[in-house]
Motif scaffolding. Structure first.
Motif, short mmCIF file in Angstrom:
data_model
loop_
_atom_site.label_atom_id
_atom_site.label_comp_id
_atom_site.label_asym_id
_atom_site.label_seq_id
_atom_site.Cartn_x
_atom_site.Cartn_y
_atom_site.Cartn_z
N THR A 3 -8.49 5.25 -3.10
CA THR A 3 -8.01 3.88 -3.19
C THR A 3 -7.39 3.65 -4.55
N GLU A 5 -5.58 0.47 -6.89
CA GLU A 5 -5.30 -0.96 -7.04
C GLU A 5 -4.46 -1.17 -8.29
N GLU A 6 -3.40 -1.93 -8.15
CA GLU A 6 -2.50 -2.28 -9.26
C GLU A 6 -2.09 -3.74 -9.07
N HIS A 7 -1.66 -4.38 -10.14
CA HIS A 7 -1.13 -5.73 -10.02
C HIS A 7 -0.02 -5.96 -11.03
N GLY A 83 -2.86 -0.51 3.36
CA GLY A 83 -3.06 -1.30 2.16
C GLY A 83 -2.90 -2.78 2.39
N THR A 84 -3.02 -3.50 1.28
CA THR A 84 -2.83 -4.95 1.29
C THR A 84 -2.00 -5.34 0.08
N GLN A 98 -1.16 -8.38 -6.19
CA GLN A 98 -2.14 -7.31 -6.23
C GLN A 98 -1.87 -6.36 -5.08
N ARG A 100 -3.18 -2.93 -3.05
CA ARG A 100 -4.31 -2.02 -2.81
C ARG A 100 -3.84 -1.03 -1.76
N GLU A 102 -4.76 2.63 0.28
CA GLU A 102 -5.73 3.66 0.63
C GLU A 102 -4.97 4.83 1.26
#
Length: 143
Positions: A3, A5-7, A83-84, A98, A100, A102
């Protein structure tokens, strides 16, 4: 499954950023390797992706929780990615996006090539971070 995650913070109102994400035909302007993108029926998107080898076609199922400003997606076939993208209002004129994602590193490497292990994770991280920065530039410029 790994996973990531970045923003990124974007200097536009949340509605502007959210609407820009839904202009699928413009994905090549901010997504590395995407040569063509189009919306298809049934909440799907078709992407032609080039990553140093032959162009690959990816189909993704996309769904929105419009009220919450969250888009979920997953590719069909190999590699399986999901992802989202979440949009949060910082204030009237600024939005945090954001991402996310996977993914299965071995499946990504087999599909697109590239190194194993840590180097593969770094490459994926660079692509996601770069795409977010490109999205920021695209949205702020088009505003």
């Amino acid at each position: 499954m790994s996973t990531l995650e970045e923003h990124v913070d974007i200097n536009v109102p949340i509605d502007t950023a959210w609407d820009s994400l839904h202009q699928v035909e413009n994905y090549p302007r901010f997504m590395q390797g995407v040569r063509e993108a189009r919306t298809e029926t049934g909440g799907r998107a078709h992407l032609d992706v080039e990553t140093g080898g032959p162009t690959r076609e990816l189909e993704a199922e996309v769904s929105d929780r419009d009220r919450d400003r969250v888009m979920t997606w997953q590719t069909k076939g190999t590699p399986h990615l999901e992802g989202t993208l979440s949009f949060q209002s910082i204030d009237r004129n600024n939005t945090r996006v954001q991402a996310r994602v996977e993914y299965e590193p071995d499946a990504v490497r087999e599909s697109f090539g590239g190194p194993k292990g840590f180097a593969q994770a770094n490459a994926i991280e660079r692509v996601v971070r770069g795409d977010l920065e490109q999205f920021k530039d695209y949205v702020e410029r088009e505003r």
